[in-house]
Design an enzyme around this catalytic site. Structure first.
Site, PDB file in Angstrom:
ATOM      1  N   LEU A   1     -28.455 -60.639 -59.676  1.00  0.00           N
ATOM      2  CA  LEU A   1     -29.619 -59.823 -60.050  1.00  0.00           C
ATOM      3  C   LEU A   1     -29.281 -58.887 -61.190  1.00  0.00           C
ATOM      4  O   LEU A   1     -30.122 -58.588 -62.033  1.00  0.00           O
ATOM      5  CB  LEU A   1     -30.078 -58.981 -58.858  1.00  0.00           C
ATOM      6  CG  LEU A   1     -30.767 -59.706 -57.713  1.00  0.00           C
ATOM      7  CD1 LEU A   1     -30.966 -58.755 -56.536  1.00  0.00           C
ATOM      8  CD2 LEU A   1     -32.108 -60.272 -58.167  1.00  0.00           C
ATOM      9  N   GLY A   2     -28.058 -58.409 -61.207  1.00  0.00           N
ATOM     10  CA  GLY A   2     -27.680 -57.444 -62.224  1.00  0.00           C
ATOM     11  C   GLY A   2     -26.240 -57.033 -62.042  1.00  0.00           C
ATOM     12  O   GLY A   2     -25.597 -57.360 -61.044  1.00  0.00           O
TER      13      GLY A   2
ATOM     14  N   GLY B   1     -23.366 -53.713 -63.156  1.00  0.00           N
ATOM     15  CA  GLY B   1     -23.074 -52.434 -63.797  1.00  0.00           C
ATOM     16  C   GLY B   1     -21.583 -52.365 -64.046  1.00  0.00           C
ATOM     17  O   GLY B   1     -20.883 -53.385 -63.995  1.00  0.00           O
TER      18      GLY B   1
ATOM     19  N   VAL C   1     -24.542 -57.312 -58.383  1.00  0.00           N
ATOM     20  CA  VAL C   1     -25.547 -57.301 -57.325  1.00  0.00           C
ATOM     21  C   VAL C   1     -26.241 -58.664 -57.293  1.00  0.00           C
ATOM     22  O   VAL C   1     -26.714 -59.150 -58.323  1.00  0.00           O
ATOM     23  CB  VAL C   1     -26.563 -56.157 -57.538  1.00  0.00           C
ATOM     24  CG1 VAL C   1     -27.619 -56.162 -56.442  1.00  0.00           C
ATOM     25  CG2 VAL C   1     -25.843 -54.813 -57.564  1.00  0.00           C
TER      26      VAL C   1
ATOM     27  N   LYS D   1     -24.650 -55.814 -52.925  1.00  0.00           N
ATOM     28  CA  LYS D   1     -23.872 -55.151 -53.977  1.00  0.00           C
ATOM     29  C   LYS D   1     -22.388 -55.318 -53.677  1.00  0.00           C
ATOM     30  O   LYS D   1     -21.886 -54.824 -52.667  1.00  0.00           O
ATOM     31  CB  LYS D   1     -24.253 -53.671 -54.059  1.00  0.00           C
ATOM     32  CG  LYS D   1     -23.483 -52.906 -55.136  1.00  0.00           C
ATOM     33  CD  LYS D   1     -24.071 -51.528 -55.403  1.00  0.00           C
ATOM     34  CE  LYS D   1     -23.256 -50.797 -56.473  1.00  0.00           C
ATOM     35  NZ  LYS D   1     -23.858 -49.519 -56.879  1.00  0.00           N
TER      36      LYS D   1
ATOM     37  N   ASP E   1     -25.616 -40.012 -62.201  1.00  0.00           N
ATOM     38  CA  ASP E   1     -25.743 -41.211 -63.043  1.00  0.00           C
ATOM     39  C   ASP E   1     -27.207 -41.633 -63.170  1.00  0.00           C
ATOM     40  O   ASP E   1     -27.552 -42.798 -63.011  1.00  0.00           O
ATOM     41  CB  ASP E   1     -24.878 -42.345 -62.469  1.00  0.00           C
ATOM     42  CG  ASP E   1     -24.445 -43.337 -63.543  1.00  0.00           C
ATOM     43  OD1 ASP E   1     -24.710 -43.087 -64.742  1.00  0.00           O
ATOM     44  OD2 ASP E   1     -23.849 -44.369 -63.188  1.00  0.00           O
TER      45      ASP E   1
HETATM   46  P1  ADP Z   1     -23.166 -50.197 -60.737  1.00  0.00           P
HETATM   47  O1  ADP Z   1     -22.711 -49.159 -59.766  1.00  0.00           O
HETATM   48  O2  ADP Z   1     -22.080 -51.140 -61.125  1.00  0.00           O
HETATM   49  O3  ADP Z   1     -23.862 -49.605 -61.933  1.00  0.00           O
HETATM   50  P2  ADP Z   1     -25.797 -50.800 -59.635  1.00  0.00           P
HETATM   51  O4  ADP Z   1     -25.973 -50.394 -58.216  1.00  0.00           O
HETATM   52  O5  ADP Z   1     -26.402 -49.912 -60.657  1.00  0.00           O
HETATM   53  O6  ADP Z   1     -24.260 -51.087 -59.936  1.00  0.00           O
HETATM   54  O7  ADP Z   1     -26.409 -52.271 -59.791  1.00  0.00           O
HETATM   55  C1  ADP Z   1     -26.270 -52.977 -61.023  1.00  0.00           C
HETATM   56  C2  ADP Z   1     -27.579 -53.667 -61.387  1.00  0.00           C
HETATM   57  O8  ADP Z   1     -27.968 -54.580 -60.330  1.00  0.00           O
HETATM   58  C3  ADP Z   1     -28.781 -52.733 -61.518  1.00  0.00           C
HETATM   59  O9  ADP Z   1     -28.857 -52.155 -62.803  1.00  0.00           O
HETATM   60  C4  ADP Z   1     -29.942 -53.676 -61.230  1.00  0.00           C
HETATM   61  O10 ADP Z   1     -30.218 -54.476 -62.367  1.00  0.00           O
HETATM   62  C5  ADP Z   1     -29.373 -54.580 -60.138  1.00  0.00           C
HETATM   63  N1  ADP Z   1     -29.676 -54.075 -58.776  1.00  0.00           N
HETATM   64  C6  ADP Z   1     -28.968 -53.148 -58.089  1.00  0.00           C
HETATM   65  N2  ADP Z   1     -29.499 -52.896 -56.877  1.00  0.00           N
HETATM   66  C7  ADP Z   1     -30.576 -53.701 -56.767  1.00  0.00           C
HETATM   67  C8  ADP Z   1     -31.582 -53.897 -55.723  1.00  0.00           C
HETATM   68  N3  ADP Z   1     -31.533 -53.215 -54.564  1.00  0.00           N
HETATM   69  N4  ADP Z   1     -32.575 -54.797 -55.958  1.00  0.00           N
HETATM   70  C9  ADP Z   1     -32.621 -55.463 -57.137  1.00  0.00           C
HETATM   71  N5  ADP Z   1     -31.725 -55.321 -58.147  1.00  0.00           N
HETATM   72  C10 ADP Z   1     -30.710 -54.445 -57.976  1.00  0.00           C
HETATM   73 MG    MG Z   2     -25.640 -48.644 -62.072  1.00  0.00          MG
HETATM   74 MG    MG Z   3     -22.704 -47.123 -59.910  1.00  0.00          MG
END
Ligand code: ADP
Ligand code: MG
Ligand code: MG
Length: 265
Positions: free
Chosen positions: A13-14, A16, A21, A36, A128
């Site tokens: 999905l994504g 970071g 995730v 995650k 953040d």
């Molecule tokens: P990091 O701590 O590495 O930044 P994130 O929790 O921000 O990780 O998650 C990274 C990406 O995954 C997010 O920017 C989003 O695109 C996607 N994502 C995270 N959580 C969810 C969720 N609950 N549902 C859908 N997409 C998600």
């Molecule tokens: Mg993030």
């Molecule tokens: Mg983070």
């Protein structure tokens, strides 16, 4: 495909700096969730932060904070099971360069401020706040997410913390200087308001350039870019972006209320 705990991973999905995730499907219940998974290479040998994130977010129950469903460990890989936010992030919804209508910005800021005020009342600093960390639910409601570097205020006070973490273009001056506080989240939200209203963040450039601008350069006028914007709205955003945290609004809720009132002028 790959399986983590009771979840079969369907697609990415994504991603970071700290985690990937995935969309997951429960092998027995058939329900969907966001899984995650900590990036081991980013963990630096320690998974403490990931456990802290899980515990911080798990105790926050709020309509505008993404819900933790579970936590698991598969082999040596810890993972967090979150409510799946099916409409993506606010970064995906509004890519750079496209201004968002004022009424929509007011609605976003209100919802995020509500969630942050609750987190602040629980003595947390998110640290953040940026569009990549704000998700959209099924009914397009805003969901605050990613408490991966959140801090408990008592930790900040007790250890007189000198911990510089966050995302530079959204980071308050005092956070850059290693002294984060709740008003630092207000500043980050102010950068987001500026970015949505004009299509651009106030500060761009190399790391050194952005640090210098965050610390001591006033952001340029929003009304120069969007002449239809009420003057009072610009003033409210500038107050949230004050370099001196004592000159910002007294709470993140007060910022959101002031923005809403200014938008009606
Ligand atoms: P990091 O701590 O590495 O930044 P994130 O929790 O921000 O990780 O998650 C990274 C990406 O995954 C997010 O920017 C989003 O695109 C996607 N994502 C995270 N959580 C969810 C969720 N609950 N549902 C859908 N997409 C998600
Ligand atoms: Mg993030
Ligand atoms: Mg983070």
């Amino acid at each position: 495909g790959k399986q983590l705990g009771n979840y079969r991973l369907i697609r990415l999905l994504g991603e970071g700096a700290f985690a990937r995730v995935y969309l997951g499907e429960h092998i027995y219940l058939g329900t969907q969730a966001a899984i995650k998974v900590l990036k081991m290479e980013a963990a630096n040998g320690s998974m403490d932060g990931f456990y802290i994130e899980a515990r911080n977010i798990a105790r926050l129950i709020h309509p505008h904070i993404v819900r933790v469903l579970d936590f698991g460990v598969e082999g040596t890989t810890p993972f967090l099971v979150l409510d799946y936010a099916s409409s993506g992030t606010l970064r995906q919804r509004h890519p750079n360069g496209t201004p968002v209508p004022l009424a929509v910005v007011v609605s976003y800021i209100k919802q995020i401020a509500e969630a942050l005020q609750y987190a602040h009342d629980e003595k947390l600093i998110h640290r953040d706040i940026k569009p990549e960390n704000i998700l959209l639910g099924r009914r397009n409601e805003v969901l605050l997410s990613d408490f991966g570097i959140a801090l408990l205020m008592q930790t900040v006070q007790a250890q007189n913390i000198q911990d510089v973490a966050g995302t530079l273009p959204y980071m308050a001056p005092e956070q850059i200087q290693g002294q984060p506080r709740q008003a630092s989240d207000q500043y980050s939200l102010g950068i987001m308001a500026y970015e949505w209203l004009t299509g651009y963040r106030p500060f761009y450039g190399s790391i050194t350039e952005v640090v210098a601008q965050q610390l001591s350069i006033a952001p340029s006028s929003l009304r120069e870019k969007v002449p239809t914007l009420p003057e009072a709205v610009e003033q409210v955003v500038f107050t949230a972006l004050a370099k001196d945290y004592n000159r910002r609004f007294g709470s993140i809720q007060a910022f959101a209320t002031a923005l809403e009132q200014a938008s009606r002028l």
